[in-house]
Every structure is written in C-alpha cells, then in structure tokens.
Design a protein around this motif. Sequence first.
Motif, PDB file in Angstrom:
ATOM      1  N   THR A 127       0.889  -1.170  -0.186  1.00  0.00           N
ATOM      2  CA  THR A 127      -0.011   0.057  -0.055  1.00  0.00           C
ATOM      3  C   THR A 127       0.835   1.257  -0.101  1.00  0.00           C
ATOM      4  O   THR A 127       0.628   2.172  -0.692  1.00  0.00           O
ATOM      5  CB  THR A 127      -0.847  -0.171   1.145  1.00  0.00           C
ATOM      6  OG1 THR A 127      -1.657  -1.041   0.937  1.00  0.00           O
ATOM      7  CG2 THR A 127      -1.587   1.347   1.249  1.00  0.00           C
ATOM      8  N   ILE A 128       1.809   1.125   0.800  1.00  0.00           N
ATOM      9  CA  ILE A 128       2.828   2.765   0.891  1.00  0.00           C
ATOM     10  C   ILE A 128       3.737   2.733  -0.289  1.00  0.00           C
ATOM     11  O   ILE A 128       3.662   3.894  -0.881  1.00  0.00           O
ATOM     12  CB  ILE A 128       3.636   2.226   2.292  1.00  0.00           C
ATOM     13  CG1 ILE A 128       2.836   2.477   3.481  1.00  0.00           C
ATOM     14  CG2 ILE A 128       4.618   3.427   2.204  1.00  0.00           C
ATOM     15  CD1 ILE A 128       3.426   1.887   4.396  1.00  0.00           C
ATOM     16  N   LEU A 148      -3.031   9.908  -2.682  1.00  0.00           N
ATOM     17  CA  LEU A 148      -3.594  10.224  -1.290  1.00  0.00           C
ATOM     18  C   LEU A 148      -4.968   9.399  -1.244  1.00  0.00           C
ATOM     19  O   LEU A 148      -5.215   8.754  -0.341  1.00  0.00           O
ATOM     20  CB  LEU A 148      -3.774  11.600  -1.019  1.00  0.00           C
ATOM     21  CG  LEU A 148      -4.272  12.000   0.652  1.00  0.00           C
ATOM     22  CD1 LEU A 148      -3.063  11.335   1.305  1.00  0.00           C
ATOM     23  CD2 LEU A 148      -4.531  13.132   0.889  1.00  0.00           C
ATOM     24  N   GLN A 149      -5.571   9.461  -2.367  1.00  0.00           N
ATOM     25  CA  GLN A 149      -7.000   8.837  -2.506  1.00  0.00           C
ATOM     26  C   GLN A 149      -6.730   7.338  -2.259  1.00  0.00           C
ATOM     27  O   GLN A 149      -7.538   6.510  -1.422  1.00  0.00           O
ATOM     28  CB  GLN A 149      -7.791   9.188  -3.820  1.00  0.00           C
ATOM     29  CG  GLN A 149      -9.110   8.562  -3.757  1.00  0.00           C
ATOM     30  CD  GLN A 149      -9.595   8.848  -4.992  1.00  0.00           C
ATOM     31  OE1 GLN A 149      -8.952   8.505  -6.071  1.00  0.00           O
ATOM     32  NE2 GLN A 149     -10.848   9.529  -5.157  1.00  0.00           N
ATOM     33  N   ALA A 150      -5.824   7.009  -3.265  1.00  0.00           N
ATOM     34  CA  ALA A 150      -5.591   5.485  -3.045  1.00  0.00           C
ATOM     35  C   ALA A 150      -5.078   5.048  -1.698  1.00  0.00           C
ATOM     36  O   ALA A 150      -5.497   4.067  -1.136  1.00  0.00           O
ATOM     37  CB  ALA A 150      -4.508   5.146  -4.188  1.00  0.00           C
ATOM     38  N   LEU A 151      -4.213   5.675  -1.091  1.00  0.00           N
ATOM     39  CA  LEU A 151      -3.626   5.502  -0.010  1.00  0.00           C
ATOM     40  C   LEU A 151      -4.973   5.384   1.197  1.00  0.00           C
ATOM     41  O   LEU A 151      -4.719   4.430   1.846  1.00  0.00           O
ATOM     42  CB  LEU A 151      -2.685   6.467   0.473  1.00  0.00           C
ATOM     43  CG  LEU A 151      -1.895   6.194   1.791  1.00  0.00           C
ATOM     44  CD1 LEU A 151      -1.222   5.212   1.755  1.00  0.00           C
ATOM     45  CD2 LEU A 151      -1.285   7.375   2.372  1.00  0.00           C
ATOM     46  N   LEU A 152      -5.657   6.332   1.449  1.00  0.00           N
ATOM     47  CA  LEU A 152      -6.513   6.500   2.275  1.00  0.00           C
ATOM     48  C   LEU A 152      -7.491   5.245   2.057  1.00  0.00           C
ATOM     49  O   LEU A 152      -7.919   4.427   3.041  1.00  0.00           O
ATOM     50  CB  LEU A 152      -7.249   7.782   2.232  1.00  0.00           C
ATOM     51  CG  LEU A 152      -6.796   8.969   2.725  1.00  0.00           C
ATOM     52  CD1 LEU A 152      -7.558  10.232   2.507  1.00  0.00           C
ATOM     53  CD2 LEU A 152      -6.216   8.711   4.190  1.00  0.00           C
ATOM     54  N   LEU A 153      -7.852   5.003   0.945  1.00  0.00           N
ATOM     55  CA  LEU A 153      -9.056   4.058   0.658  1.00  0.00           C
ATOM     56  C   LEU A 153      -8.457   2.569   0.983  1.00  0.00           C
ATOM     57  O   LEU A 153      -8.949   1.929   1.737  1.00  0.00           O
ATOM     58  CB  LEU A 153      -9.356   3.979  -0.774  1.00  0.00           C
ATOM     59  CG  LEU A 153     -10.665   4.417  -1.073  1.00  0.00           C
ATOM     60  CD1 LEU A 153     -10.949   4.528  -2.598  1.00  0.00           C
ATOM     61  CD2 LEU A 153     -11.871   3.449  -0.426  1.00  0.00           C
ATOM     62  N   THR A 154      -7.036   2.415   0.679  1.00  0.00           N
ATOM     63  CA  THR A 154      -6.596   0.976   0.786  1.00  0.00           C
ATOM     64  C   THR A 154      -6.023   0.843   2.092  1.00  0.00           C
ATOM     65  O   THR A 154      -5.924  -0.286   2.653  1.00  0.00           O
ATOM     66  CB  THR A 154      -5.335   0.859  -0.236  1.00  0.00           C
ATOM     67  OG1 THR A 154      -4.829   1.721  -0.283  1.00  0.00           O
ATOM     68  CG2 THR A 154      -5.988   0.501  -1.625  1.00  0.00           C
ATOM     69  N   THR A 206     -11.193  -3.099  -1.148  1.00  0.00           N
ATOM     70  CA  THR A 206     -10.585  -1.975  -1.492  1.00  0.00           C
ATOM     71  C   THR A 206      -9.279  -2.076  -2.219  1.00  0.00           C
ATOM     72  O   THR A 206      -9.075  -1.268  -3.139  1.00  0.00           O
ATOM     73  CB  THR A 206     -10.396  -1.337  -0.082  1.00  0.00           C
ATOM     74  OG1 THR A 206      -9.479  -2.177   0.789  1.00  0.00           O
ATOM     75  CG2 THR A 206     -11.568  -0.512   0.471  1.00  0.00           C
ATOM     76  N   LYS A 207      -8.661  -3.087  -1.839  1.00  0.00           N
ATOM     77  CA  LYS A 207      -7.389  -3.377  -2.584  1.00  0.00           C
ATOM     78  C   LYS A 207      -7.469  -3.742  -3.971  1.00  0.00           C
ATOM     79  O   LYS A 207      -6.803  -3.111  -4.989  1.00  0.00           O
ATOM     80  CB  LYS A 207      -6.455  -4.567  -1.920  1.00  0.00           C
ATOM     81  CG  LYS A 207      -5.092  -4.625  -2.178  1.00  0.00           C
ATOM     82  CD  LYS A 207      -4.360  -3.683  -1.253  1.00  0.00           C
ATOM     83  CE  LYS A 207      -2.865  -4.020  -1.581  1.00  0.00           C
ATOM     84  NZ  LYS A 207      -2.082  -3.038  -0.456  1.00  0.00           N
ATOM     85  N   PRO A 212     -18.142  -0.606  -4.391  1.00  0.00           N
ATOM     86  CA  PRO A 212     -17.860   0.769  -4.552  1.00  0.00           C
ATOM     87  C   PRO A 212     -16.709   1.583  -4.449  1.00  0.00           C
ATOM     88  O   PRO A 212     -16.612   2.670  -4.399  1.00  0.00           O
ATOM     89  CB  PRO A 212     -19.019   1.440  -3.787  1.00  0.00           C
ATOM     90  CG  PRO A 212     -18.932   0.659  -2.616  1.00  0.00           C
ATOM     91  CD  PRO A 212     -18.518  -0.944  -2.901  1.00  0.00           C
ATOM     92  N   PHE A 213     -15.529   0.571  -4.230  1.00  0.00           N
ATOM     93  CA  PHE A 213     -14.356   1.144  -4.279  1.00  0.00           C
ATOM     94  C   PHE A 213     -13.535   1.299  -5.286  1.00  0.00           C
ATOM     95  O   PHE A 213     -12.286   1.477  -5.385  1.00  0.00           O
ATOM     96  CB  PHE A 213     -13.670   0.509  -3.076  1.00  0.00           C
ATOM     97  CG  PHE A 213     -14.433   0.060  -1.786  1.00  0.00           C
ATOM     98  CD1 PHE A 213     -14.688   1.223  -1.155  1.00  0.00           C
ATOM     99  CD2 PHE A 213     -14.844  -1.206  -1.534  1.00  0.00           C
ATOM    100  CE1 PHE A 213     -15.313   1.057   0.109  1.00  0.00           C
ATOM    101  CE2 PHE A 213     -15.465  -1.518  -0.316  1.00  0.00           C
ATOM    102  CZ  PHE A 213     -15.719  -0.308   0.427  1.00  0.00           C
TER     103      PHE A 213
END
Lengths: 755, 126
Positions: A127-128, A148-154, A206-207, A212-213
């Motif tokens: 993720t990071i 940031l969006q990808a980070l927050l969601l995942t 989410t990953k 809906p992600f």
Amino acid sequence: MDRPHSDAAGAGRFLGLVFPLLPAIPLLFLITQWGSVAEGNVKSVSFPWVPSLGIEFSFFLDGLNLLFALLISLIGVFVAIYAGAYLRGHPMLRRFFLYLALFMVGMLGLVLAADLITLFIFWELTTISSYLLIGFNHDKASARRCALQALLLTTMGGLCLLAGLILLGYTAGTFDLQEILARGDYVRGHSLYPAILVLILLGAFTKSAQFPFHFWLPNAMAAPTPVSAYLHSATMVKAGIYLMARLHPVLGTTPLWEWTLTIVGAITATLAAILAVRQTDLKLKLAYTTVVALGTITMFFGSDDSVAIAAAITFILVHSFYKASLFMVVGIIDHQTGTRELDRLGGLGKLMPVTWFCAGAAAISMAGFPPFLGFIGKELKYEGALAIATEPTLVAGAAIFANILMVTVAGTLALKPFIGRQRPKSDDIREAHWSLWIGPLVLSTLGLTFGLFTPLIAEGLVQPAVVTLLGEPKIVKLKLWHGVNVPLIMSILTFGLGVCAYLYQRPLRAFLAFLLSFFPTTADRIWDALLEGLKRLADVQTRWLQHGILRRYLRVIFLAATAALLLALIRQDNLSLSVAIPALNVKEWTAMLLVAAGAVMASSVSAPLAAVCALGALGVGVALLYLFFGAPDVAITQLLVETLFLVLIAATLHRLPLSYGRHATRFRRLDALIAIAAGVVVTITILAVIEQPFSSPSSDYFVANSMPEAFGRNIVNVILVDFRALDTFGEVVVVFTAALSAATLVGYTLRGRRR
Amino acid sequence: METALAILVGILVATGVYLMLARNLLRYLFGLVLLSNAANLAILAAGRLTRATPPLVPPGMMEPPLPVANPLPQALILTAIVIGFGLLAFALALLTRSYQQFQTLDSDQIREAEPVKEKKMEEAQG
C-alpha cells in the motif's frame, strides 16, 4: 552545472541495466522449486517474531502462491527493463527504482507469507509503495490527490483487514495460515464468522478495486506507465484476489460468501466494462478493463466449483500477461508520440511494426480469440459460469456482457492507433528502443505459446493452484478445441456482438454517455465530498471542544467533578447523614462566621483591594479554627502564609489594575448555580465521610512512636521531618521551583523596564 | 462540630468556584485561595475534630496523655498550606507578567495560543 545531473543520469543508466536482476533472483529460485511444488509439496521457512502471541515471521510456497510469485517476479523483470528505458534520464530514477524494489519485496512477502500478521505487514508495505509510486510525479497536484485517495482507501481497507485477521487468528486459535486452512469448518461455524468475513472482504475489495471502491484504480493511472503495468494491473490489485483465493478454503462455500462475491463481482465487471468503452484515453480505458477483470475473477471465486475456480486462476494468468503488455504498449505510444488520446492517434502501424505486433497479440488474447491463452481462459469462464450453483444466469450474463465490451476495447487498442491516416503528423515518430518493446513482446508471445502448449500451463500452474485451493485432487483440462458446446456458442455470440460494438463504437459511446448522465454523481465525487465533510466535522468539533475560553473549560471541569462526586454519593448503599445542630462555643462560632463572611465578601466585592482584605480576614479565621481544634502548628503556619501573601499582593498590586473591569459587577446566574451545586455536594460528601467509623492506625502509630523512635515531642513536626522526611524534601523542591519560576517571571519584567 | 465545618467548607467551595469562573484572572486567583482553604479544612474535618490537647508529648513522658488531637491531618495540612502558597505566588507572578504582556486580565481576550479569528484570516488570505 550539468555535471551532477549527467552523473545521476549515468548512474541511472547503470541502474537500469542492473535493476532487472533483482526480480530475476526470486524468479530463478521459484523455477527451481516449481517441479517439486507442482507435485504437491509445500516448502516453508519460519523465524520466531512474537512468540508470546504466537506470531511468527514465516513463509511458505505451495501450488497457489507459486503461481502468484512467478507472475510477480517474471513480470517484474520485464517491467524493470521497460522502466529503465521509459524513465531514462529522469532525475529521480534512483528513487523510482527504490520504490519499485520496495514494492516487489512487499508483494512477494504478501503472497508467500504463512502467518496472518506477516501477511498484513507486507500488505501494508505494498500500500505504501503504491502511494509513493502513484505520487511519483509529485509536482502535479492531481498526482498527489490520486496518490492520497488510493492510500486512504486502501489503508482503510487495510485496517479492516487487520481487525479481520486478528479475529480470524483469535477464532482459529493460531496465526499460522497453514493451520488455519485446516480449521475451515470450525471457523465457519463460529459466531464471529460473519464479522471476520465482512472485515477481510472489505480489505480485499478496497485493494482489488471492487465496487463501490473501484474509482481509485483509474485515478492511480497518474503513476508512470511502468507502475500502471506492474502494480495496477498485474500484481498489487491482485493482492485482494489472492487473499480471497487463499482464504477460500476457510471462509468460502457459505451462502454469505457466495452471494457477496458473486454480486459485487458482477456489478464491478458490468459497470467497469461500460466505463471502459466510454473512455478515449488509452491508459484509462485499460485501467477500467483491469477493473472488469478483477470483478470477473471475484465473481468466480464466489463459487466452489472446480471449473469456475480453474477459470478464475487461468484468467489471472491470462490477464496478467496481456494487460501488462498492453499497458507497456500504451506507454510506448505515449513515449514516442506524446499522446495517448484515442482520437489523436492513427496510422502508426507502419512506423512501429513491433509495437503493433505486441498490441495485436495481447489484444487478441484479451478478446479471447483462438489460439491464444485468452481463448482458453474465456471458454473456461463460460463453462465455469454455467457451473456456478448460486446464479448461473447472472454470472454468465455478466461474463458475456463484460466480454463483448472487452472485444470492443481490444479491437480499439489493436487497430485504432495503428491503421488509417497517420496521426499525429510528425516525422520524428519511429519505433521504440528494444528495451521498451522487449517486455510486451515476450509477455504477449508467452500468451500465444501457452495457448498452443496448454498442458504446460494446465498441469504446471493451474492444476496445483486449484488443488491447493479446493483441497482435493481435480484434473484440470485446458484445451483449445472442446467440440461444439454451449460455451463455444456463447463465444461466437460474444465475438459477433463485440465486432458489431466495435464497428458502431461512436454511437455506442454516445449512448453510454447518455445512460451514465442519469447517475447524479460519481463515486469519485462522493469520495471528495466525504473527505470534505470529514474535514469540516473535525473543524467544527475542534472549535466546539477547544474554544480557548478559560472559564468555559473550568465550567466543564467543575461540573464534571461535581457530577462524579454526586454519582459516588448516589452509588453509596448505606448513605446516612446525621445533621446535628453543632455544639460550638462562642469563640468557635466567631471564627466560623469570620471565615464565611470573608468568603462571601471576597466573592462579591467589586474591587480587588476589598477582596484582598476579605481574604485576610478569612485567613485569620481559618488560623483561629486550627488553633481551637488542637492544631497550633498549623495555625502558626497559616498566619505566616497569610502575612507572606499580603506582602506579595502588596508588592504586585501596584502593577495590576485596581478595578476588575466592567464585567465584574454582573451577577452570573449559571456560574452561581454551578458553584452552589459544587458546594452542596462537597458538604454532603464530608458529612458522609464523617458518618463512617473512624480508625487511623497510622495516626496511632505516630502518636505512640514519636518519642520512643524519633525522640521528638512535637508529633506533627516529627511526622514532617522524620517519618515522612522524603515527602517534605519533595515539598521543599516544589516550593523552591515555584519561587525560582516566579522570580524569573517578575525579574524579567524588571530588567525589561530598566532597558 | 463536624457538621458546621462541613457547611463552612461548602461555602468556601461555592464562593471559590464562583470566583474561578469569572473572566478576570485576579478573581480567578482569589477563587484559588478560597478553594485551597476549603481543601485544608476538609482534611481537618475528615480527621475528626476534637477540642483535646495538641499532639505534643509533655516532658518526661513517652506518649501524650489521651485524648489527643489527630496529628496526621495536621501534617498533611501543613504540607498543603505551603504548597498552596507556592502555587499562589507563582500564579500571581504569572498574572503580573501576562498583564504586562497583554494589558488586560480578561481571560477571554488573552488568546495567544488559540486565536479566534484564525478562520477569518485564512479566508482573507485564500
């Protein structure tokens, strides 16, 4: 001035040559293990990590994760070669390779982990590194936002996953994955099973960008193309898929699992297919087809039918090959022409024949034409769809619909940029350097080769994975020609409709745009609104809680203290208060009245000087009370302190205003209520305390031992300087510190004034 | 006797709290004085009141003649008085200093750490 930069570029070129060796090491290792693992052997290695919690740093290799690990390292080699060429001369190439290496380690650790916590650590590492890679062009605001969006969601999903994994480990009694796999029946029967399932699926969805992600994945295309080819099509987004496959024997086969995966997968595949056709940006088009593929695989993992599972596994393989190649092809087009907008491209086939060949081969596999591996994958999908117990019509329908649109997208990618008039018009456009096209060439050719030599794939990769997943030996047959059966008819239907859709692409796109205009908003915008709302909530609650007004804080503190005392009184079982009319003599009454009058006066007068006088009277009253009730030492100290306080006040009052200001005279009703409540509760508490039977062994000890032990006649003094000397020493330190601080504060002003 | 002292402590607490809730920091300080006196008297009451002799051992004896006043609360109060005075002296110095700095003792207006108009300023800048 140029030297440092060219040095860096030179080092980057060197790195570009060496870096592909990094994923080649695990690749070679995996190939040496392949034969043994394909026969059903499991290799494992383990190091103690937190033995007290039963957590180990352990890895294993079996039929299922062998497939994933091979894909990661094989595609890793070609992506590394490609990235070195694609980002040649980029000032931050070394940083890029560092992130990429971080990701490779994370991804390999994730699929090979044999311990739930180990798995989670590597999951977060991917993720990071994904965040760092999406935001690689960090000078662009859009890239930062998408990262940031990808980070927050995942990470949100990751937190759910952590909770799910801990619950799973707690339920199964171990964090060892292999042991948990053997306890599926127990876990499924446990009352925590639904919670475990939902939390783990949230992490996986989410990953793997499930509805809906789904929206973070197309946004992640802000990353450089090698990253999109590697992380966001072939490997990282498959982490959720891997998790579902891995835990299928533990969590699968219940109706909750089957319905959730089938429905979420079907929605994701259908929605993303529509969005893919609508896109004109080649890279975004590919991103949506990745979501289609992920949805399809999820849908198939909803089943426990061996053909459906085999279809999903085969499709993972097929998809990784053709999608990584297509991304790299799009990257080449972008790199050579400067655009990836469909309407601005055309006629590149003659100029870039190798690229066209790669695009064509990969697209045919994607569309599912024989004799490519994609065809086998698709046939198997249809067969599997019909075998799914829950809802064959739904699954088959979604699969056909998605595949029709995939045929369209594949046609678009393979033909549109390469035929017709040459666009953009420029003489500089030429074939890319070999290091750019070698990756897509090998990967798309592998797709063809595997299609022709199916037993290699069927027995070497797919079958071991299916056997591991289902826990029972199944023979998986992959064949190019099955004879005329239902899946074949479905295939022909798919081709026919797909070609039609390709030919009438423009009206189709317009129609889809029209359809989508009925949706009031997009998931992306909802996400933004959510974030904005969260920020506003934080702002409002911070301002509400931390308003910075001292007396409001104090109000809360006093109210809370009063309420706590009251609660303690109420909860007291045998609370009895005996209020007797106090038998006091005249001098005691006088002292009491002096104190009470002083207090009331101090709180009501409107001039500071008057309040000081009232406090002085009060202090004397208190000292008298100590004196009357057998405490002459305390009385002396009280008088001394009163005097000192007056001295201090006298020394400072001339620097302070002699009036409270205009707010002082106002009677504050609310504050008075709080104050009275506090006073009443304190009085009742003291009365309740006095009702308790009195015994003070330490007092008795001090009285009895003051003279024999410490040779002191004044018992209070003996307590202070002998029995509790260390406390007194601490007190001296406190007073000294206070005096020092006060002197600093006041002295600073004096010096300031002198200047 | 304790009843009277309990009521007296209640009065001290009530007036002290009322003063501490004022906007003027000097009144806050006076409230602090009342509150610490209240605490001292509460300790005295909890140790039971007696008009008996102070806890002193007469010459030639090993123990004081009973009944004797409870020495433990007295020791505690002594400590509390001194510490309370230290606190008071420091608070007074702080007060003087902050009046020097801000030219006001109104706690609502001393908002260096948590300014009110932060948001408006941000809007003006944005």
